[in-house]
Design an enzyme around this catalytic site. Sequence first.
Site, short mmCIF file in Angstrom:
data_model
loop_
_atom_site.label_atom_id
_atom_site.label_comp_id
_atom_site.label_asym_id
_atom_site.label_seq_id
_atom_site.Cartn_x
_atom_site.Cartn_y
_atom_site.Cartn_z
N ASP A 67 0.87 -1.15 0.07
CA ASP A 67 -0.07 -0.09 -0.05
C ASP A 67 0.98 1.29 0.05
O ASP A 67 2.09 1.33 0.11
CB ASP A 67 -0.91 0.01 1.32
CG ASP A 67 -0.32 -0.28 2.53
OD1 ASP A 67 0.94 -0.47 2.66
OD2 ASP A 67 -0.94 -0.74 3.53
N ASP A 136 -7.33 -2.66 14.08
CA ASP A 136 -8.78 -2.91 13.97
C ASP A 136 -8.73 -4.27 13.10
O ASP A 136 -9.84 -4.38 12.43
CB ASP A 136 -9.36 -1.85 13.15
CG ASP A 136 -8.58 -1.25 11.87
OD1 ASP A 136 -7.62 -1.87 11.25
OD2 ASP A 136 -8.94 -0.50 11.42
N HIS A 138 -7.08 -4.86 10.07
CA HIS A 138 -6.69 -4.60 8.70
C HIS A 138 -5.48 -5.12 8.47
O HIS A 138 -4.55 -5.48 9.39
CB HIS A 138 -6.77 -2.91 8.37
CG HIS A 138 -5.62 -2.19 8.55
ND1 HIS A 138 -5.81 -1.21 9.78
CD2 HIS A 138 -4.23 -2.22 8.48
CE1 HIS A 138 -4.67 -0.32 9.95
NE2 HIS A 138 -3.81 -1.04 9.02
N GLU A 143 -9.63 -2.11 5.44
CA GLU A 143 -10.16 -1.62 6.84
C GLU A 143 -11.29 -2.73 6.73
O GLU A 143 -11.81 -3.08 5.96
CB GLU A 143 -10.62 -0.26 6.60
CG GLU A 143 -9.48 0.77 6.73
CD GLU A 143 -8.59 0.94 7.87
OE1 GLU A 143 -8.60 0.11 8.76
OE2 GLU A 143 -8.00 1.88 8.33
C1 GLP Z 1 -0.40 0.16 8.42
C2 GLP Z 1 -0.16 -0.62 7.34
C3 GLP Z 1 -0.33 -2.02 7.42
C4 GLP Z 1 0.36 -2.48 8.96
C5 GLP Z 1 -0.22 -1.65 10.08
C6 GLP Z 1 0.24 -2.12 11.52
O1 GLP Z 1 -1.64 0.61 8.81
N1 GLP Z 1 -0.70 -0.34 6.19
O2 GLP Z 1 0.37 -2.82 6.58
O3 GLP Z 1 0.08 -3.67 8.96
O4 GLP Z 1 -0.08 -0.29 9.58
O5 GLP Z 1 1.34 -1.27 11.86
P1 GLP Z 1 2.40 -1.36 13.02
O6 GLP Z 1 3.04 -2.56 12.42
O7 GLP Z 1 3.26 -0.31 13.29
O8 GLP Z 1 1.62 -2.05 14.15
#
Ligand code: GLP
Length: 259
Positions: A67, A136, A138, A143
């Site tokens: 993404d 959440d 995702h 989402e």
């Molecule tokens: C973002 C990314 C996700 C990732 C998520 C969790 O939203 N788009 O791919 O898994 O963050 O982030 P973190 O690893 O910092 O908890």
Amino acid sequence: MEIIIRPTPEECASIGGRIIANLINGKPNAVLGLATGSTPIPLYSELIRLHKEEGLSFSEVTSFNLDEYIGLSGEHPCSYQFFMDEELFGKIDIKSNSAHIPNGEAQDIQSECLQYEQAIRSSGGIDLQVLGIGSDGHIGFNEPGSSLGSRTRIKTLTGETIEDNARFFDNPDQVPRHCITMGVGTIMDSETVLLFAFGEGKADIISKAVEGPVSAMVPASILQLHPNVKVIVDEAAGSKLANISYYKEVYENKPDWQA
Ligand code: GLP
């Protein structure tokens, strides 16, 4: 689903690194799906170590990131392009034109999404997808409520995700509201998926994703339907799994041929 629970993120990263190294050693032109966020950082450090100390080469590897924020240029320090350059691409020998990230500045976002899907297909498809998980549920930026069959497209971030990701920006108002993300269906097409999660803050969502019902309200739960997923978590993130002792027993007693 194979659930692997190790004491620390570093030990989880070492398992992930070994799996990726085995893949690339057997298939030097493997196609990797890559993730951002804080979770994959120990894995990327391990891949850099494997490259520098053990000669693991990414020179024929192709990668596709999950993404990107819409409206941030690749030079913006909070863009996922910048993150990947800093945390991985700049420190291994992957060719820059083989490391793909959706273009969040594309004039025509819809055709950018279609082209991204087409590029994944033309590469032969993703051999191994690395995932983190949002609080959440995702995956990528899919989402809650995302279609479980969705493909790469524009998404609007939830308030919870904006709040979670605000820590990377100077000010929460700077977090973009929109992004381009691979769809849940795109992720499900990958041959193998490695989902990582670390810390107590991920314990609830990991238990929902792994042991709860499959639901669009917890997009990661769709992975229960994927034939080749490893969920690799530290003790804290795995602490709310009902079957934790069984998962540990399975891992510790793997027959040699399976280990
Ligand atoms: C973002 C990314 C996700 C990732 C998520 C969790 O939203 N788009 O791919 O898994 O963050 O982030 P973190 O690893 O910092 O908890």
